[in-house]
Design an enzyme around this catalytic site. Structure first.
Site, PDB file in Angstrom:
ATOM      1  N   HIS A 140       6.033   4.070  12.533  1.00  0.00           N
ATOM      2  CA  HIS A 140       6.752   4.204  11.687  1.00  0.00           C
ATOM      3  C   HIS A 140       8.041   5.040  10.737  1.00  0.00           C
ATOM      4  CE1 HIS A 140       4.184   4.132   7.807  1.00  0.00           C
ATOM      5  NE2 HIS A 140       4.737   4.663   7.186  1.00  0.00           N
ATOM      6  N   ARG A 192       1.354  -1.333   0.311  1.00  0.00           N
ATOM      7  CA  ARG A 192      -0.001  -0.127  -0.174  1.00  0.00           C
ATOM      8  C   ARG A 192       0.797   1.651  -0.337  1.00  0.00           C
ATOM      9  NH1 ARG A 192      -0.270   4.746   2.756  1.00  0.00           N
ATOM     10  NH2 ARG A 192      -0.102   3.361   4.928  1.00  0.00           N
ATOM     11  N   ASP A 193       1.401   1.844   0.869  1.00  0.00           N
ATOM     12  CA  ASP A 193       1.978   3.056   1.660  1.00  0.00           C
ATOM     13  C   ASP A 193       3.110   2.770   0.315  1.00  0.00           C
ATOM     14  OD1 ASP A 193       3.152   4.754   2.397  1.00  0.00           O
ATOM     15  OD2 ASP A 193       4.367   4.268   3.865  1.00  0.00           O
ATOM     16  N   HIS A 250      11.101   6.320   8.370  1.00  0.00           N
ATOM     17  CA  HIS A 250      11.158   6.935   7.335  1.00  0.00           C
ATOM     18  C   HIS A 250      12.711   6.621   7.604  1.00  0.00           C
ATOM     19  CE1 HIS A 250       7.632   7.450   4.288  1.00  0.00           C
ATOM     20  NE2 HIS A 250       7.545   6.650   5.602  1.00  0.00           N
ATOM     21  N   CYS A 282       6.479   9.554   0.541  1.00  0.00           N
ATOM     22  CA  CYS A 282       5.039   9.790   0.528  1.00  0.00           C
ATOM     23  C   CYS A 282       4.890  11.107  -0.576  1.00  0.00           C
ATOM     24  CB  CYS A 282       4.659  11.070   2.312  1.00  0.00           C
ATOM     25  SG  CYS A 282       3.122  11.588   2.170  1.00  0.00           S
ATOM     26  N   ASN A 327      10.397   4.131   3.225  1.00  0.00           N
ATOM     27  CA  ASN A 327      10.343   2.962   4.110  1.00  0.00           C
ATOM     28  C   ASN A 327      11.497   2.622   4.473  1.00  0.00           C
ATOM     29  OD1 ASN A 327       7.661   3.847   4.974  1.00  0.00           O
ATOM     30  ND2 ASN A 327       7.100   2.893   2.643  1.00  0.00           N
TER      31      ASN A 327
END
Length: 318
Positions: free
Chosen positions: A220, A27-28, A222, A253, A262
């Protein structure tokens, strides 16, 4: 290159025995790709991640296609993977319409995405922070009424590309609000990768002081400044046991151009194995999956562990 017995497991004191990896690559990771990945390739990616032992794999996002065109196939993708045994497949929902779409397909875990800063809330949701929270209130309430698990993502917890440093109390306020609305879990997002370990521990301590239990917190990170693993270790030392990561280091993002990839799931698993922390993940299968996905995308994975263990995509064509 794989060397038998490595990484050698040398446990450190006062760390969790087991960590749950919340895999966000499908997804991300893929939402930030310039090209749209075919639905069947996405489904195969999720299947391979599951076969590697990941039990929480964020599948897709039920946002309007104009917002994230790379994930416009949510209705087609989710039925292809929703019956994977023993795997949770959370999906992002931006509003009640997105929740309805997800529920109609049998989703049992959903996530909303808020911001700790006004500028990013405006860029990402076209609302103020409080207006976005007001929009999520009925979404969370309806999801809980249907006994769905709800995750609350919070972006810009450690820094904002427009506003700079983000006060800890500002982050805590939004976290507390999301939890009070009914979120089962929070994910603290270092969206542009500027966090450092002391900052991580200070935020976690302040959250605890305001009644947010560590058991409800995920992180989460990065890796913009190469701090993602150091920040993860700081969170582990605080007792956090849910870590977001993206296979092959995919993602960023689309609404924050300074956000790079990520934390790579392989890099995370390598560190956790070296610490003697159980993840249930087969690093070899995971690496092979990321090499395969890099081949589909036509470029090498940025993950250091994938590079060390997996070689280049062309060496692993299937």
């Amino acid at each position: 290159m794989t060397v038998s017995g490595l990484p050698m497991a040398v446990p450190a004191q006062d760390l969790p025995a087991r960590v749950r990896i919340h895999e966000v690559g499908a997804r991300d990771g893929l939402q930030n790709e310039k090209a749209t990945v075919p639905t069947e390739v996405k489904a195969e990616f999720i299947r391979r991640l599951a076969e590697a032992g990941l039990t929480t794999i964020e599948a897709t996002s039920f946002v309007h296609p104009d917002w994230v065109p790379q994930l416009a196939d949510a209705e087609q993708l989710f039925p292809l993977v929703r019956d994977l045994p023993g795997v949770h497949l959370p999906v992002l929902v931006p509003n009640e319409r997105g929740l309805d779409r997800a529920r109609a397909l049998g989703a049992t875990r959903v996530a909303v995405f808020a911001s700790a800063t006004e500028t990013f809330a405006k860029a990402n949701l076209n609302r103020t922070v409080d207006e976005a929270l007001a929009m999520f209130d009925p979404v969370i309430a309806h999801a809980k009424k249907d006994k769905l698990h709800v995750r609350g993502y919070l972006s810009m917890c450690f820094g904002d590309p427009w506003e700079g440093a983000v006060p800890i109390h500002q982050v805590v306020r939004v976290c507390r609000t999301l939890l009070d609305m009914g979120c089962d879990e929070l994910s603290l997002g270092d969206t542009i990768g500027v966090a450092t370990p002391g900052h991580v521990q200070a935020l976690l301590a302040e959250l605890n002081e305001e009644g947010v239990p560590t058991s409800s917190i995920g992180v989460h990170f990065h890796d913009t400044y190469g701090q993602a693993l150091a920040n993860t270790l700081a969170a582990l030392q605080h007792g956090v046991t849910t870590i977001d990561a993206s296979a092959g280091g995919l993602g960023g993002c689309p609404y924050a151009k300074s956000a790079t990839g990520n934390l790579a799931t392989e890099d995370l698993v390598w560190m956790l194995q070296g610490l003697g922390i159980d993840t249930g993940v087969d690093l070899g299968r995971l690496t092979a999956t990321s090499v395969w996905m890099a081949d589909q995308l036509g470029r090498p994975s940025p993950s250091r562990t994938v590079k060390a263990l997996g070689g280049t995509p062309q060496q692993h064509k299937e």
